[in-house]
Motif scaffolding. Sequence first.
Motif, PDB file in Angstrom:
ATOM      1  N   UNK A 135      -7.459   8.579  -0.497  1.00 33.15           N
ATOM      2  CA  UNK A 135      -7.603   7.129  -0.542  1.00 33.15           C
ATOM      3  C   UNK A 135      -9.081   6.809  -0.732  1.00 33.15           C
ATOM      4  N   UNK A 136      -9.417   5.547  -0.701  1.00 36.16           N
ATOM      5  CA  UNK A 136     -10.819   5.156  -0.774  1.00 36.16           C
ATOM      6  C   UNK A 136     -11.286   4.832  -2.174  1.00 36.16           C
ATOM      7  N   UNK A 137     -11.145   3.582  -2.568  1.00 33.20           N
ATOM      8  CA  UNK A 137     -11.717   3.125  -3.827  1.00 33.20           C
ATOM      9  C   UNK A 137     -11.002   3.557  -5.084  1.00 33.20           C
ATOM     10  N   UNK A 138      -9.756   3.999  -4.977  1.00 38.33           N
ATOM     11  CA  UNK A 138      -9.017   4.395  -6.175  1.00 38.33           C
ATOM     12  C   UNK A 138      -8.554   3.166  -6.949  1.00 38.33           C
ATOM     13  N   UNK A 139      -8.531   3.291  -8.274  1.00 37.00           N
ATOM     14  CA  UNK A 139      -8.103   2.220  -9.176  1.00 37.00           C
ATOM     15  C   UNK A 139      -7.334   2.841 -10.336  1.00 37.00           C
ATOM     16  N   UNK A 140      -6.675   2.022 -11.154  1.00 36.51           N
ATOM     17  CA  UNK A 140      -6.053   2.584 -12.354  1.00 36.51           C
ATOM     18  C   UNK A 140      -7.059   3.280 -13.268  1.00 36.51           C
ATOM     19  N   UNK A 141      -8.324   2.856 -13.205  1.00 36.96           N
ATOM     20  CA  UNK A 141      -9.350   3.406 -14.098  1.00 36.96           C
ATOM     21  C   UNK A 141      -9.859   4.773 -13.659  1.00 36.96           C
ATOM     22  N   UNK A 142      -9.816   5.073 -12.347  1.00 36.47           N
ATOM     23  CA  UNK A 142     -10.403   6.344 -11.896  1.00 36.47           C
ATOM     24  C   UNK A 142      -9.406   7.321 -11.284  1.00 36.47           C
ATOM     25  N   UNK A 143      -8.141   6.941 -11.185  1.00 38.03           N
ATOM     26  CA  UNK A 143      -7.190   7.788 -10.457  1.00 38.03           C
ATOM     27  C   UNK A 143      -6.954   9.127 -11.157  1.00 38.03           C
ATOM     28  N   UNK A 144      -6.963   9.156 -12.480  1.00 34.03           N
ATOM     29  CA  UNK A 144      -6.747  10.425 -13.184  1.00 34.03           C
ATOM     30  C   UNK A 144      -7.897  11.387 -12.910  1.00 34.03           C
ATOM     31  N   UNK A 173      -4.903  16.088  -4.990  1.00 35.63           N
ATOM     32  CA  UNK A 173      -4.168  15.696  -3.783  1.00 35.63           C
ATOM     33  C   UNK A 173      -2.668  15.712  -4.013  1.00 35.63           C
ATOM     34  N   UNK A 174      -1.925  15.724  -2.929  1.00 33.21           N
ATOM     35  CA  UNK A 174      -0.469  15.602  -3.023  1.00 33.21           C
ATOM     36  C   UNK A 174      -0.068  14.140  -3.234  1.00 33.21           C
ATOM     37  N   UNK A 175      -0.854  13.230  -2.637  1.00 36.87           N
ATOM     38  CA  UNK A 175      -0.608  11.796  -2.736  1.00 36.87           C
ATOM     39  C   UNK A 175      -1.924  11.069  -3.038  1.00 36.87           C
ATOM     40  N   UNK A 176      -1.836   9.965  -3.762  1.00 36.64           N
ATOM     41  CA  UNK A 176      -2.959   9.037  -3.871  1.00 36.64           C
ATOM     42  C   UNK A 176      -2.522   7.705  -3.269  1.00 36.64           C
ATOM     43  N   UNK A 177      -3.464   7.042  -2.603  1.00 37.84           N
ATOM     44  CA  UNK A 177      -3.180   5.829  -1.837  1.00 37.84           C
ATOM     45  C   UNK A 177      -4.100   4.723  -2.335  1.00 37.84           C
ATOM     46  N   UNK A 178      -3.539   3.562  -2.623  1.00 35.63           N
ATOM     47  CA  UNK A 178      -4.341   2.454  -3.155  1.00 35.63           C
ATOM     48  C   UNK A 178      -3.933   1.142  -2.511  1.00 35.63           C
ATOM     49  N   UNK A 179      -4.911   0.270  -2.300  1.00 34.57           N
ATOM     50  CA  UNK A 179      -4.636  -1.091  -1.820  1.00 34.57           C
ATOM     51  C   UNK A 179      -5.453  -2.082  -2.629  1.00 34.57           C
ATOM     52  N   UNK A 197       3.698  16.875  -9.768  1.00 36.61           N
ATOM     53  CA  UNK A 197       3.371  15.463  -9.933  1.00 36.61           C
ATOM     54  C   UNK A 197       2.731  14.914  -8.669  1.00 36.61           C
ATOM     55  N   UNK A 198       1.636  14.199  -8.828  1.00 35.96           N
ATOM     56  CA  UNK A 198       0.999  13.546  -7.693  1.00 35.96           C
ATOM     57  C   UNK A 198       1.801  12.317  -7.300  1.00 35.96           C
ATOM     58  N   UNK A 199       2.088  12.189  -6.012  1.00 36.51           N
ATOM     59  CA  UNK A 199       2.872  11.055  -5.531  1.00 36.51           C
ATOM     60  C   UNK A 199       1.953   9.882  -5.195  1.00 36.51           C
ATOM     61  N   UNK A 200       2.557   8.696  -5.077  1.00 37.75           N
ATOM     62  CA  UNK A 200       1.782   7.461  -4.960  1.00 37.75           C
ATOM     63  C   UNK A 200       2.202   6.653  -3.738  1.00 37.75           C
ATOM     64  N   UNK A 201       1.203   6.095  -3.048  1.00 38.10           N
ATOM     65  CA  UNK A 201       1.439   5.120  -1.978  1.00 38.10           C
ATOM     66  C   UNK A 201       0.703   3.839  -2.336  1.00 38.10           C
ATOM     67  N   UNK A 202       1.438   2.743  -2.424  1.00 38.01           N
ATOM     68  CA  UNK A 202       0.855   1.416  -2.620  1.00 38.01           C
ATOM     69  C   UNK A 202       0.804   0.759  -1.240  1.00 38.01           C
TER      70      UNK A 202
END
Length: 198
Positions: free
Chosen positions: A145-154, A162-168, A1-6
């Motif tokens: 990181x860099x421009x990730x959204x709910x629409x493109x993260x998959x 990646x091991x983690x995805x990072x979004x702001x 499972x890919x982990x998440x950082x908000x």
Amino acid sequence: MTKVKICGLRTNADVVAVNEAKPELAGFVFAPSKRQITAKQALFLRQNMNEDIQTVGVFVNPTLEQVLPLLKSDIIQLVQLHGQQNQMLITKLQQAGAKVIQTIQTDAKLVTKPDYVMYDGRKPGSGNVIDWQRINQLEQPLFLAGGLTPANVVQAIAIVKPDFVDVSSGVETDGHKDATKIIQFTRRAHYARNEIRN
């Protein structure tokens, strides 16, 4: 499972949303930014956050003296470094018990030995998507990181793995964290590998 950082939490409403979404990591920005908060604000947010969510302090070329008090007071558990790579600082932070994330661009070489490497754009938090095809797999676990959204993260996870995805900014509406987007992003990232296989 890919982990998440908000990343870029600023308000108690942000913490409520993160507590519901259950990402693995939440980020506090201490570097100059529209999302910058103080140590006092971060302490308040940390106290209201689910204990299972680890917190990351985001810095640009900090001194050890800027970071250590936040670690010692358990406001943060991980340190995310932007700017020049500094092995002496990384080593001292690791000796203090912190896990260190070094941020680099896709065309940069890693010259230090952090615990994690994050690929991000030249202007973190801008929402600009980086070129996923140019990312090198390194020894360290990888943050994307860099421009990730709910629409493109998959799609991003399918390409980079990646091991983690990072979004702001990708989970914000009108410059403020959006609880619905935070939940969508976290759930899609957590179940992305299943979605890709189907």
